[in-house]
Design an enzyme around this catalytic site. Structure first.
Site, mmCIF file in Angstrom:
data_model
loop_
_atom_site.group_PDB
_atom_site.id
_atom_site.type_symbol
_atom_site.label_atom_id
_atom_site.label_comp_id
_atom_site.label_asym_id
_atom_site.label_seq_id
_atom_site.Cartn_x
_atom_site.Cartn_y
_atom_site.Cartn_z
ATOM 1 N N PHE A 14 0.827 -1.217 0.000
ATOM 2 C CA PHE A 14 0.000 0.000 0.000
ATOM 3 C C PHE A 14 0.865 1.272 0.000
ATOM 4 C CE2 PHE A 14 -3.405 -2.301 2.825
ATOM 5 C CZ PHE A 14 -3.714 -3.145 1.774
ATOM 6 N N ARG A 35 14.131 -0.886 4.577
ATOM 7 C CA ARG A 35 14.993 -1.464 3.531
ATOM 8 C C ARG A 35 15.546 -0.372 2.613
ATOM 9 N NH1 ARG A 35 10.862 -6.181 1.904
ATOM 10 N NH2 ARG A 35 9.425 -4.526 2.532
ATOM 11 N N VAL A 59 10.047 2.645 12.375
ATOM 12 C CA VAL A 59 9.080 3.451 13.144
ATOM 13 C C VAL A 59 9.021 3.042 14.621
ATOM 14 C CG1 VAL A 59 7.629 4.051 11.152
ATOM 15 C CG2 VAL A 59 7.079 2.009 12.497
ATOM 16 N N TYR A 151 -2.741 -9.210 16.272
ATOM 17 C CA TYR A 151 -2.789 -8.368 15.065
ATOM 18 C C TYR A 151 -4.110 -7.591 15.027
ATOM 19 C CZ TYR A 151 -3.093 -6.713 10.304
ATOM 20 O OH TYR A 151 -3.259 -5.895 9.205
ATOM 21 N N PRO A 181 -8.865 -2.051 5.290
ATOM 22 C CA PRO A 181 -8.958 -2.949 4.139
ATOM 23 C C PRO A 181 -9.125 -4.410 4.548
ATOM 24 C CG PRO A 181 -6.928 -1.617 4.086
ATOM 25 C CD PRO A 181 -7.489 -1.549 5.472
ATOM 26 N N GLY A 182 -9.770 -5.141 3.647
ATOM 27 C CA GLY A 182 -9.813 -6.600 3.765
ATOM 28 C C GLY A 182 -8.630 -7.192 3.017
ATOM 29 N N THR A 186 -0.341 -8.136 -1.332
ATOM 30 C CA THR A 186 0.902 -7.364 -1.184
ATOM 31 C C THR A 186 1.922 -8.348 -0.606
ATOM 32 O OG1 THR A 186 0.332 -6.776 1.084
ATOM 33 C CG2 THR A 186 -0.419 -5.249 -0.622
ATOM 34 N N GLU A 187 2.935 -7.830 0.073
ATOM 35 C CA GLU A 187 3.878 -8.740 0.738
ATOM 36 C C GLU A 187 3.403 -9.104 2.149
ATOM 37 O OE1 GLU A 187 7.883 -7.231 0.460
ATOM 38 O OE2 GLU A 187 7.610 -6.776 -1.663
ATOM 39 N N PHE A 188 2.205 -8.670 2.475
ATOM 40 C CA PHE A 188 1.647 -8.876 3.818
ATOM 41 C C PHE A 188 1.711 -10.350 4.256
ATOM 42 C CE2 PHE A 188 -2.106 -9.822 6.466
ATOM 43 C CZ PHE A 188 -1.953 -8.921 7.497
HETATM 44 P P1 NDP Z 1 3.644 -5.016 2.953
HETATM 45 O O1 NDP Z 1 4.341 -6.066 3.735
HETATM 46 O O2 NDP Z 1 3.653 -5.122 1.460
HETATM 47 O O3 NDP Z 1 4.183 -3.576 3.364
HETATM 48 C C1 NDP Z 1 4.451 -3.241 4.694
HETATM 49 C C2 NDP Z 1 5.325 -1.998 4.735
HETATM 50 O O4 NDP Z 1 5.531 -1.654 6.107
HETATM 51 C C3 NDP Z 1 6.685 -2.208 4.113
HETATM 52 O O5 NDP Z 1 7.019 -1.086 3.326
HETATM 53 C C4 NDP Z 1 7.631 -2.303 5.298
HETATM 54 O O6 NDP Z 1 8.874 -1.741 4.966
HETATM 55 C C5 NDP Z 1 6.906 -1.388 6.296
HETATM 56 N N1 NDP Z 1 7.307 -1.631 7.673
HETATM 57 C C6 NDP Z 1 7.090 -2.737 8.430
HETATM 58 N N2 NDP Z 1 7.658 -2.590 9.635
HETATM 59 C C7 NDP Z 1 8.229 -1.363 9.648
HETATM 60 C C8 NDP Z 1 8.983 -0.639 10.609
HETATM 61 N N3 NDP Z 1 9.242 -1.148 11.810
HETATM 62 N N4 NDP Z 1 9.420 0.605 10.290
HETATM 63 C C9 NDP Z 1 9.162 1.138 9.076
HETATM 64 N N5 NDP Z 1 8.466 0.490 8.124
HETATM 65 C C10 NDP Z 1 8.019 -0.746 8.406
HETATM 66 O O7 NDP Z 1 2.144 -5.029 3.490
HETATM 67 P P2 NDP Z 1 0.861 -4.094 3.150
HETATM 68 O O8 NDP Z 1 1.183 -3.065 2.166
HETATM 69 O O9 NDP Z 1 -0.253 -5.014 2.881
HETATM 70 O O10 NDP Z 1 0.638 -3.467 4.591
HETATM 71 C C11 NDP Z 1 0.523 -2.084 4.822
HETATM 72 C C12 NDP Z 1 -0.436 -1.853 5.957
HETATM 73 O O11 NDP Z 1 -1.728 -2.325 5.574
HETATM 74 C C13 NDP Z 1 -0.103 -2.598 7.249
HETATM 75 O O12 NDP Z 1 -0.349 -1.724 8.333
HETATM 76 C C14 NDP Z 1 -1.071 -3.768 7.261
HETATM 77 O O13 NDP Z 1 -1.346 -4.200 8.559
HETATM 78 C C15 NDP Z 1 -2.278 -3.142 6.602
HETATM 79 N N6 NDP Z 1 -3.246 -4.036 5.992
HETATM 80 C C16 NDP Z 1 -2.892 -4.947 5.038
HETATM 81 C C17 NDP Z 1 -3.862 -5.770 4.455
HETATM 82 C C18 NDP Z 1 -3.524 -6.834 3.455
HETATM 83 O O14 NDP Z 1 -4.299 -7.786 3.307
HETATM 84 N N7 NDP Z 1 -2.446 -6.710 2.715
HETATM 85 C C19 NDP Z 1 -5.277 -5.621 4.796
HETATM 86 C C20 NDP Z 1 -5.535 -4.647 5.834
HETATM 87 C C21 NDP Z 1 -4.565 -3.877 6.366
HETATM 88 P P3 NDP Z 1 10.321 -2.270 5.446
HETATM 89 O O15 NDP Z 1 10.214 -3.753 5.611
HETATM 90 O O16 NDP Z 1 11.237 -1.837 4.346
HETATM 91 O O17 NDP Z 1 10.566 -1.538 6.715
HETATM 92 C C1 8X3 Z 2 -5.131 -7.796 6.844
HETATM 93 C C2 8X3 Z 2 -6.462 -8.417 6.598
HETATM 94 O O1 8X3 Z 2 -7.989 -10.325 7.257
HETATM 95 O O2 8X3 Z 2 -5.650 -10.858 6.814
HETATM 96 O O3 8X3 Z 2 -5.234 -6.800 7.809
HETATM 97 O O4 8X3 Z 2 -6.290 -9.730 8.838
HETATM 98 S S1 8X3 Z 2 -6.590 -9.898 7.425
#
Ligand code: NDP
Ligand code: 8X3
Length: 251
Positions: A14, A35, A59, A151, A181-182, A186-188
């Protein structure tokens, strides 16, 4: 003058999608992530369109978050929008078997990191009587699921913190939104499952999840609503996701 957006977690998913969307819209970018190599590549790419300040920053590091934000170069110091996006889920084990270090990391990142960034950016916004904060929560903060224990609880925090910020900021031209978001591809899941690509891939198999671009478009839309309009909260799922029935255990 171009507006400035501060995006945490801009190296992937995101956050990267938002960086690309706001660069296209001509906003100046402050991009945060751990990174450095990724940050450098994204900066190189987006600098073709706009000014980019890349900050290698964890952060969770309270002192560094405060000092880095306090000493931003003048042309980046007036932040119009903070996108509190950095976050992660680790593991999916039930509470009695979950890894306590994983719980610490989620709390430190999703709650404390978000709070540090907010606290560091907010005084400038209040001084200028202008600004916006968009937090990235999750449906997991609204709807419990097995293994979502800490989480989901961190995302429930994000929801209530967002609302309480609105209460504190009443009377000021500072807006706060929580996007929930649901499932989004991504790399989640790769992070959640400790780098296990097969396991992560299965999460998105045979369905159409949200994309980073979908969320970036929503963030962009919220950022461009008129200043007197505050979107408090948006819960967004893919069409192919909905609620299941409540669980009943039968002996
Ligand atoms: P990604 O893993 O693709 O991205 C996560 C980002 O967070 C990376 O850029 C990573 O960067 C950064 N990050 C993690 N830890 C730290 C840290 N300690 N300091 C600085 N940066 C950090 O996942 P998403 O894009 O999916 O996730 C973004 C947000 O959306 C999160 O808060 C997640 O919980 C939320 N979300 C995601 C959903 C999904 O299904 N994908 C749904 C709902 C919410 P780096 O490793 O370089 O630090
Ligand atoms: C990410 C969505 O449903 O995997 O926040 O927790 S879920």
């Amino acid at each position: 003058m171009a507006k400035t957006v501060f995006i945490t977690g801009a190296t992937s998913g995101f956050g990267k999608g938002c960086a690309e969307r706001f660069a296209k819209g001509g906003w100046r970018l402050i991009l945060v992530g751990r990174r450095a190599d990724r940050l450098k590549n994204i900066q190189k790419e987006l600098e073709k369109k706009t000014g980019v300040l890349a900050l290698e920053l964890d952060v969770r590091n309270r002192q560094k978050v405060l000092s880095v934000i306090d000493s931003l170069p003048a042309e980046y110091s007036k932040i119009d929008l903070l996108v509190n996006n950095a976050g992660l889920a680790l593991g999916l084990k039930p509470a009695d078997a979950a890894n306590l270090d994983d719980w610490d990391t989620m709390i430190d990142t999703n709650i404390k990191g978000l709070v540090y960034c907010t606290r560091a950016v907010l005084p400038g916004m209040v001084e200028r009587n202008h600004g916006q904060i968009i937090n990235i929560g999750s449906i997991a903060g609204n709807w419990p699921y097995p293994g979502g224990n800490v989480y989901g609880a961190t995302k429930a925090f994000v929801q209530q913190f967002s609302r309480n910020l609105r209460a504190d900021l009443l009377g000021k031209k500072i807006r706060v939104t929580n996007i929930e978001p649901g499932i989004a591809e991504t790399e989640f899941s790769l992070v959640r499952f400790g780098g296990d690509k097969e396991c992560a891939g299965k999460v998105y198999e045979g369905t159409k999840a949200l994309s980073a671009g979908d969320i970036a478009d929503i963030v962009w839309w919220i950022a461009n609503t008129p200043e007197h309009v505050n979107i408090n909260q948006i819960e967004v799922m893919p069409t192919f996701q909905a609620w299941g029935p409540l669980a009943i255990y039968r002996e």
